[in-house]
Motif scaffolding. Structure first.
Motif, PDB file in Angstrom:
ATOM      1  N   TYR A   9       2.169 -10.275 -24.076  1.00 45.65           N
ATOM      2  CA  TYR A   9       2.368  -9.036 -23.330  1.00 45.65           C
ATOM      3  C   TYR A   9       1.878  -9.253 -21.899  1.00 45.65           C
ATOM      4  N   VAL A  10       2.621  -8.686 -20.945  1.00 47.77           N
ATOM      5  CA  VAL A  10       2.241  -8.773 -19.536  1.00 47.77           C
ATOM      6  C   VAL A  10       2.321  -7.389 -18.900  1.00 47.77           C
ATOM      7  N   ILE A  11       1.243  -6.993 -18.224  1.00 45.78           N
ATOM      8  CA  ILE A  11       1.266  -5.801 -17.375  1.00 45.78           C
ATOM      9  C   ILE A  11       1.173  -6.279 -15.934  1.00 45.78           C
ATOM     10  N   LEU A  12       2.214  -6.017 -15.163  1.00 46.65           N
ATOM     11  CA  LEU A  12       2.293  -6.397 -13.754  1.00 46.65           C
ATOM     12  C   LEU A  12       1.951  -5.170 -12.915  1.00 46.65           C
ATOM     13  N   ILE A  13       0.831  -5.244 -12.204  1.00 45.02           N
ATOM     14  CA  ILE A  13       0.311  -4.111 -11.443  1.00 45.02           C
ATOM     15  C   ILE A  13       0.457  -4.400  -9.953  1.00 45.02           C
ATOM     16  N   SER A  14       1.020  -3.478  -9.217  1.00 44.55           N
ATOM     17  CA  SER A  14       1.077  -3.604  -7.756  1.00 44.55           C
ATOM     18  C   SER A  14       0.292  -2.486  -7.101  1.00 44.55           C
ATOM     19  N   ALA A  15      -0.568  -2.869  -6.153  1.00 41.69           N
ATOM     20  CA  ALA A  15      -1.222  -1.914  -5.269  1.00 41.69           C
ATOM     21  C   ALA A  15      -0.619  -2.117  -3.882  1.00 41.69           C
ATOM     22  N   ASP A  16       0.278  -1.252  -3.509  1.00 39.26           N
ATOM     23  CA  ASP A  16       1.022  -1.380  -2.259  1.00 39.26           C
ATOM     24  C   ASP A  16       0.064  -1.516  -1.070  1.00 39.26           C
ATOM     25  N   GLY A  17       0.304  -2.522  -0.222  1.00 40.01           N
ATOM     26  CA  GLY A  17      -0.472  -2.685   0.990  1.00 40.01           C
ATOM     27  C   GLY A  17      -1.895  -3.167   0.795  1.00 40.01           C
ATOM     28  N   PHE A  18      -2.226  -3.676  -0.391  1.00 41.78           N
ATOM     29  CA  PHE A  18      -3.588  -4.142  -0.701  1.00 41.78           C
ATOM     30  C   PHE A  18      -3.746  -5.540  -0.103  1.00 41.78           C
ATOM     31  N   ARG A  19      -4.254  -5.581   1.131  1.00 34.83           N
ATOM     32  CA  ARG A  19      -4.322  -6.839   1.872  1.00 34.83           C
ATOM     33  C   ARG A  19      -5.182  -7.867   1.148  1.00 34.83           C
ATOM     34  N   TRP A  20      -4.915  -9.128   1.402  1.00 33.49           N
ATOM     35  CA  TRP A  20      -5.536 -10.253   0.698  1.00 33.49           C
ATOM     36  C   TRP A  20      -7.060 -10.198   0.672  1.00 33.49           C
ATOM     37  N   ASP A  21      -7.684  -9.585   1.693  1.00 33.86           N
ATOM     38  CA  ASP A  21      -9.148  -9.587   1.806  1.00 33.86           C
ATOM     39  C   ASP A  21      -9.801  -8.271   1.408  1.00 33.86           C
ATOM     40  N   TYR A  22      -9.019  -7.299   0.957  1.00 30.07           N
ATOM     41  CA  TYR A  22      -9.581  -5.964   0.707  1.00 30.07           C
ATOM     42  C   TYR A  22     -10.630  -5.945  -0.404  1.00 30.07           C
ATOM     43  N   ALA A  23     -10.398  -6.667  -1.468  1.00 30.31           N
ATOM     44  CA  ALA A  23     -11.339  -6.615  -2.597  1.00 30.31           C
ATOM     45  C   ALA A  23     -12.738  -7.037  -2.150  1.00 30.31           C
ATOM     46  N   ASP A  24     -12.817  -8.098  -1.371  1.00 31.88           N
ATOM     47  CA  ASP A  24     -14.121  -8.560  -0.903  1.00 31.88           C
ATOM     48  C   ASP A  24     -14.639  -7.717   0.256  1.00 31.88           C
ATOM     49  N   ARG A  25     -13.774  -7.337   1.167  1.00 32.59           N
ATOM     50  CA  ARG A  25     -14.187  -6.533   2.314  1.00 32.59           C
ATOM     51  C   ARG A  25     -14.812  -5.217   1.881  1.00 32.59           C
ATOM     52  N   TYR A  26     -14.242  -4.602   0.848  1.00 36.17           N
ATOM     53  CA  TYR A  26     -14.698  -3.290   0.413  1.00 36.17           C
ATOM     54  C   TYR A  26     -15.397  -3.312  -0.949  1.00 36.17           C
ATOM     55  N   ASN A  27     -15.749  -4.501  -1.405  1.00 36.72           N
ATOM     56  CA  ASN A  27     -16.504  -4.672  -2.644  1.00 36.72           C
ATOM     57  C   ASN A  27     -15.867  -3.912  -3.816  1.00 36.72           C
ATOM     58  N   ALA A  28     -14.638  -4.294  -4.125  1.00 33.08           N
ATOM     59  CA  ALA A  28     -13.935  -3.733  -5.288  1.00 33.08           C
ATOM     60  C   ALA A  28     -14.492  -4.417  -6.533  1.00 33.08           C
ATOM     61  N   GLU A  29     -15.590  -3.888  -7.032  1.00 35.34           N
ATOM     62  CA  GLU A  29     -16.394  -4.616  -8.024  1.00 35.34           C
ATOM     63  C   GLU A  29     -15.659  -4.875  -9.333  1.00 35.34           C
ATOM     64  N   ASN A  30     -14.787  -3.975  -9.745  1.00 28.40           N
ATOM     65  CA  ASN A  30     -14.064  -4.199 -11.003  1.00 28.40           C
ATOM     66  C   ASN A  30     -13.035  -5.328 -10.863  1.00 28.40           C
ATOM     67  N   LEU A  31     -12.277  -5.297  -9.777  1.00 26.93           N
ATOM     68  CA  LEU A  31     -11.309  -6.370  -9.557  1.00 26.93           C
ATOM     69  C   LEU A  31     -12.004  -7.720  -9.372  1.00 26.93           C
ATOM     70  N   ILE A  32     -13.125  -7.715  -8.693  1.00 28.27           N
ATOM     71  CA  ILE A  32     -13.878  -8.960  -8.513  1.00 28.27           C
ATOM     72  C   ILE A  32     -14.352  -9.491  -9.866  1.00 28.27           C
ATOM     73  N   ARG A  33     -14.816  -8.592 -10.718  1.00 31.71           N
ATOM     74  CA  ARG A  33     -15.266  -9.005 -12.050  1.00 31.71           C
ATOM     75  C   ARG A  33     -14.111  -9.514 -12.897  1.00 31.71           C
ATOM     76  N   LEU A  34     -12.980  -8.816 -12.855  1.00 25.61           N
ATOM     77  CA  LEU A  34     -11.834  -9.191 -13.685  1.00 25.61           C
ATOM     78  C   LEU A  34     -11.204 -10.499 -13.223  1.00 25.61           C
ATOM     79  N   ARG A  35     -11.108 -10.709 -11.920  1.00 23.76           N
ATOM     80  CA  ARG A  35     -10.496 -11.951 -11.436  1.00 23.76           C
ATOM     81  C   ARG A  35     -11.336 -13.163 -11.806  1.00 23.76           C
ATOM     82  N   LYS A  36     -12.653 -12.963 -11.951  1.00 21.34           N
ATOM     83  CA  LYS A  36     -13.522 -14.075 -12.352  1.00 21.34           C
ATOM     84  C   LYS A  36     -13.213 -14.560 -13.764  1.00 21.34           C
ATOM     85  N   GLN A  37     -12.576 -13.680 -14.557  1.00 22.94           N
ATOM     86  CA  GLN A  37     -12.199 -14.065 -15.915  1.00 22.94           C
ATOM     87  C   GLN A  37     -10.940 -14.926 -15.936  1.00 22.94           C
TER      88      GLN A  37
END
Length: 433
Positions: free
Chosen positions: A47-75
């Motif tokens: 199963y695949v869920i493809l999620i798009s966040a429109d305009g979510f620039r490459w550095d936003y997760a780190d710039r704004y400390n998106a802690e859940n995405l940072i945690r999930l990408r580490k997996q």
């Protein structure tokens, strides 16, 4: 008078798009295509869920400390960035990821554009055009899936409302912003709880909030930070809700493009050399295309534009830089203008002579402007763990998801995506349950 004609043309186009996009449609019901089943073989697929966040620039997760995405990408997998296709705008790049085709090859060459053969405009604000499958080339992922007896679902994605090759996802919604995020997530969970022969193996999901904030307030604004945190929280809610189904689902989190702050003080006005009696005009602040009504007008107008050009580049369709895949050799659907005007970053055209323009824009050449780059993270059983990869082109997402789902790509589509991403980030035997 010719300048006024251009201004009025673009103002009316913008008003049409604005009325269609901002005012939600009333149809919030789930659309279901009856009579389809997963084949026994497809029931065993991942199963695949493809999620798009429109305009979510490459550095936003780190710039704004998106802690859940940072945690999930580490997996799983995190890319340094993902390079969108040109032009780096919403409709062409959402479609590039699910079709594996550059915009010039899919025919979806911009959010709005002119088709010479049809003698009509396509606009993302025109619901009738958006839902007409004849505008789209290639075979998006849900079409491949349904053709191969694998059910799919879409809680929004560009072109998912259209019958491309006479096929829509088994379950889909007509785009509107009336359904709140919690209810959208509940619908995904309901899909995954269906019997195995009814359950979709490909699901697409879309967030518009970050893009809206970026346009209105610039990438560095507190409003963008707020929407990044909103998406971060929503993705975590979706992830936890999907876990309750007991299915080991693969998640792919992407964006279509980035965002940059532009020069709103020194805007580019209507070039004097453009004569609307000789050209059909299509465009916005980042790309203006001129379609000649008489081919004899092309060279003289090009020569005049080259003389007066300041803060923008002028190209004939025949000499557009090859890196953009947006010239004569790539124009499979005859939809690229005879003359193209491309502003130098951070300049923007103001062709409608509005008093103010949005301070945040995208659409620039992603090979030159890093702010245009998008985000790519992926986690789940199909993906390698704790992997960081370099920047790659977004058309490779199509091939990667096709491999996870075990879908055969139609060779007649002549896709631009390659197997490179799949080879790099997927575990061996990724298509097995």
């Amino acid at each position: 008078m010719k300048k006024l004609s251009i201004a009025l043309l673009l103002v009316f186009a913008c008003l049409e798009g604005f009325s269609q996009i901002v005012v939600p449609v009333t149809d919030t019901a789930q659309q279901i295509i009856a009579g389809r089943k997963n084949s026994p073989a497809q029931q065993k697929k991942p199963y695949v869920i493809l999620i798009s966040a429109d305009g979510f620039r490459w550095d936003y997760a780190d710039r704004y400390n998106a802690e859940n995405l940072i945690r999930l990408r580490k997996q799983g997998v995190a890319a340094a960035s993902m390079q969108p296709s040109y032009p780096s705008v919403t409709f062409p790049n959402h479609y590039a990821m699910v079709s594996g085709l550059y915009p010039s090859h899919s025919g979806l060459v911009n959010n709005s554009f002119y088709d010479r053969d049809r003698k009509e405009f396509y606009s993302m604000g025109n619901k009738k055009k958006v839902a007409d499958g004849s505008w789209y080339g290639g075979s998006p992922l849900w079409v491949l899936a349904e053709q191969q007896q694998m059910k799919s679902a879409s809680f929004y994605w560009v072109a998912s409302e259209a019958a491309i090759k006479e096929i829509r996802p088994s379950y889909y919604y007509i785009y509107n912003e009336k359904i709140n995020t919690h209810n959208r997530i509940s619908a995904v969970v309901d899909w995954l709880k269906l019997p195995t022969d009814e359950r979709p193996h490909l699901i697409t999901f879309y967030f518009p909030q970050v893009d809206h904030a970026g346009h209105l307030h610039t990438p560095e604004s507190p409003e963008v930070a707020h929407e990044v945190h909103y998406v971060d929280s929503a993705v975590n809610e979706l992830y936890k809700a999907v876990k309750t189904t007991g299915l080991n689902v693969n998640f792919v989190f992407v964006s279509d493009h980035g965002m940059t702050k532009v020069n709103t003080e020194e805007q580019i006005r209507i070039p004097a050399a453009i004569d609307t009696s000789k050209f059909t005009i299509s465009g916005d602040g980042i790309l203006v295309e001129l379609y000649a009504k008489d081919k004899s007008s092309i060279q003289p107008t090009y020569d005049e534009l080259k003389k007066e050009a300041k803060n923008y580049q002028v190209y004939l369709k025949t000499n557009v830089p090859a890196r953009l895949h947006y010239g004569t050799a790539d124009d499979r659907h005859n939809r690229i203008g005879d003359i193209l005007l491309i502003p130098d970053w951070p300049m923007v055209f103001n062709l409608s002579n509005r008093k103010t323009i949005n301070p945040g824009w995208h659409g620039y050449d992603p090979t030159l402007i890093k702010d245009m780059h998008a985000t790519f993270y992926a986690w789940g059983p199909a993906f390698k763990k704790h992997l960081h990869i370099k920047t790659f082109q977004n058309v490779d997402v199509f091939n990667m998801i096709s491999r996870i789902l075990g879908l055969k790509i139609n060779p007649l589509d002549k896709v631009d995506g390659t197997a490179k991403l799949a080879d790099e980030i997927l575990v061996k035997k990724a298509v097995k349950k």
